[in-house]
Scaffold this motif. Structure first.
Motif, mmCIF file in Angstrom:
data_model
loop_
_atom_site.group_PDB
_atom_site.id
_atom_site.type_symbol
_atom_site.label_atom_id
_atom_site.label_comp_id
_atom_site.label_asym_id
_atom_site.label_seq_id
_atom_site.Cartn_x
_atom_site.Cartn_y
_atom_site.Cartn_z
ATOM 1 N N TRP A 211 0.820 -1.212 0.000
ATOM 2 C CA TRP A 211 0.000 0.000 0.000
ATOM 3 C C TRP A 211 0.857 1.267 0.000
ATOM 4 O O TRP A 211 0.819 2.069 -0.930
ATOM 5 N N LEU A 212 1.642 1.455 1.056
ATOM 6 C CA LEU A 212 2.473 2.656 1.160
ATOM 7 C C LEU A 212 3.532 2.736 0.063
ATOM 8 O O LEU A 212 3.685 3.808 -0.563
ATOM 9 N N ALA A 224 -6.526 3.483 -4.714
ATOM 10 C CA ALA A 224 -6.155 2.496 -5.735
ATOM 11 C C ALA A 224 -5.005 1.624 -5.237
ATOM 12 O O ALA A 224 -4.995 0.410 -5.460
ATOM 13 N N ALA A 225 -4.050 2.239 -4.553
ATOM 14 C CA ALA A 225 -2.923 1.480 -4.005
ATOM 15 C C ALA A 225 -3.386 0.522 -2.920
ATOM 16 O O ALA A 225 -2.867 -0.594 -2.802
ATOM 17 N N MET A 226 -4.372 0.937 -2.136
ATOM 18 C CA MET A 226 -4.911 0.066 -1.088
ATOM 19 C C MET A 226 -5.571 -1.157 -1.702
ATOM 20 O O MET A 226 -5.333 -2.295 -1.255
ATOM 21 N N ARG A 227 -6.377 -0.961 -2.729
ATOM 22 C CA ARG A 227 -7.031 -2.095 -3.392
ATOM 23 C C ARG A 227 -5.988 -3.008 -4.027
ATOM 24 O O ARG A 227 -6.116 -4.243 -3.987
ATOM 25 N N LYS A 228 -4.960 -2.419 -4.611
ATOM 26 C CA LYS A 228 -3.885 -3.202 -5.224
ATOM 27 C C LYS A 228 -3.170 -4.061 -4.188
ATOM 28 O O LYS A 228 -2.864 -5.229 -4.429
ATOM 29 N N SER A 229 -2.933 -3.488 -3.038
ATOM 30 C CA SER A 229 -2.232 -4.225 -1.981
ATOM 31 C C SER A 229 -3.090 -5.355 -1.439
ATOM 32 O O SER A 229 -2.611 -6.473 -1.226
ATOM 33 N N PHE A 230 -4.376 -5.082 -1.203
ATOM 34 C CA PHE A 230 -5.275 -6.103 -0.659
ATOM 35 C C PHE A 230 -5.461 -7.267 -1.629
ATOM 36 O O PHE A 230 -5.653 -8.416 -1.200
#
Length: 312
Positions: A211-212, A224-230
């Motif tokens: 995420w980060l 978008a980064a959060m969804r990608k990480s999850f």
């Protein structure tokens, strides 16, 4: 290999430990001062009540009797202490309103403190990313204010979500190990509870690992980064094992230093712990994204080829 590279990057970015230390000292003094004011104003009557004074007196007498070997007093201590605790709980019922508001205020201050410290971690993450990508020396102040908007948005989402996760982790482990398995010996229950908490924390960092770094390294939008990480499944096992090892190492490091230095060494080991977790996230992200990255001035790791190291 990921763990080894993480340690190399931590050493290479060790100067950030002192920046994080100074920042956290300032923010912690501010927020602990506010917590002290809240507790003093709202719970002063409870702490100085006759019921609380009686409990403190009994505890003091218990240790005195324990040292002196006063068996007669120790044999009757349980009944005296239970009576004092019962009276204390009755008194607390009269102050339930102030207690609730104090807890709410402290929780809000805790979240604000994590938000403020998270801005520092984001800035250090920017510096670590510059170091890994182009081996640049990014100024903390520049990274802090340049990314303040994106860092604030990230922390607004991250802090409440992780707070809820951590609270649920503690409650789940307490219910499962101290209630459902209460028939087991206490030492085994505590060991299992610690193991459960560590595994759940490792799972948390495994899920949010990208995420980060995605926000900082690839300038992706926070959501978008959060969804990608999850949604990231590639390398899940490697990330989980890596974070499991790191968390256990952090526990051993901080407990050992706290005991050996009477707590003073925590001034260094706590920010080192944050930097270690941060660097582990970036290493995992660069490895999973097949990016090249510096681990030292003359060493570049090619995540795609796994063995492309120059300067050796």
């Amino acid at each position: 290999m990921r763990f080894k590279n993480t340690l190399s990057i931590v050493i290479d970015n060790f100067v950030n430990v002192f920046k994080m230390l100074l920042y956290r000292l300032v923010t912690d003094v501010i927020f602990f001062s506010l917590v002290y004011v809240i507790l003093t104003l709202s719970l002063k009557g409870i702490v100085k009540s006759a019921e609380a004074t009686e409990i403190f007196r009994l505890i003091k007498e218990f240790f005195s009797a324990l040292v002196s070997g006063n068996v007669e007093y120790l044999s009757g201590f349980q009944a005296l202490f239970n009576s004092a605790v019962a009276a204390f709980w009755e008194m607390l019922k009269l102050h339930i309103g102030s207690i609730v508001w104090s807890v709410v205020g402290i929780c809000l201050l805790y979240l604000c403190g994590r938000f403020a410290n998270g801005l520092c971690v984001f800035a250090v993450g920017h510096a670590v990313n510059d170091r890994m990508q182009v081996y640049a020396h990014a100024k903390f102040s520049t990274a802090y204010f340049k990314n303040l908007g994106k860092a604030a948005l990230y922390q607004i989402i991250y802090v409440p979500m992780i707070f809820v996760y951590d609270v649920l982790t503690v409650l789940l482990c307490y219910f499962f190990f101290f209630y459902a398995l209460s028939f087991l010996p206490l030492i085994i229950t505590i060991a299992m509870a610690v193991t459960g908490i560590v595994c759940l924390q490792a799972l948390k960092f495994t899920v949010i690992s990208a995420w980060l770094p995605a926000v900082i390294a690839d300038d992706e939008r926070v959501c978008a980064a959060m969804r990608k990480s999850f949604a990231r499944k590639q390398g899940f096992g490697k990330r989980f094992v890596g974070f499991l090892v790191v968390i256990y190492m952090i526990i051993v490091l901080n407990v050992t230093v706290a005991v050996c230095t009477l707590g003073s060494g925590l001034l260094l080991t706590v920010p080192v712990s944050f930097l270690l977790l941060l660097c582990m996230q970036f290493v995992n992200y660069f490895e999973d994204e097949k990016k090249k990255y510096f681990i030292a001035y003359d060493k570049i790791v090619n995540a795609e080829k796994k063995a492309d190291v120059i300067g050796e």
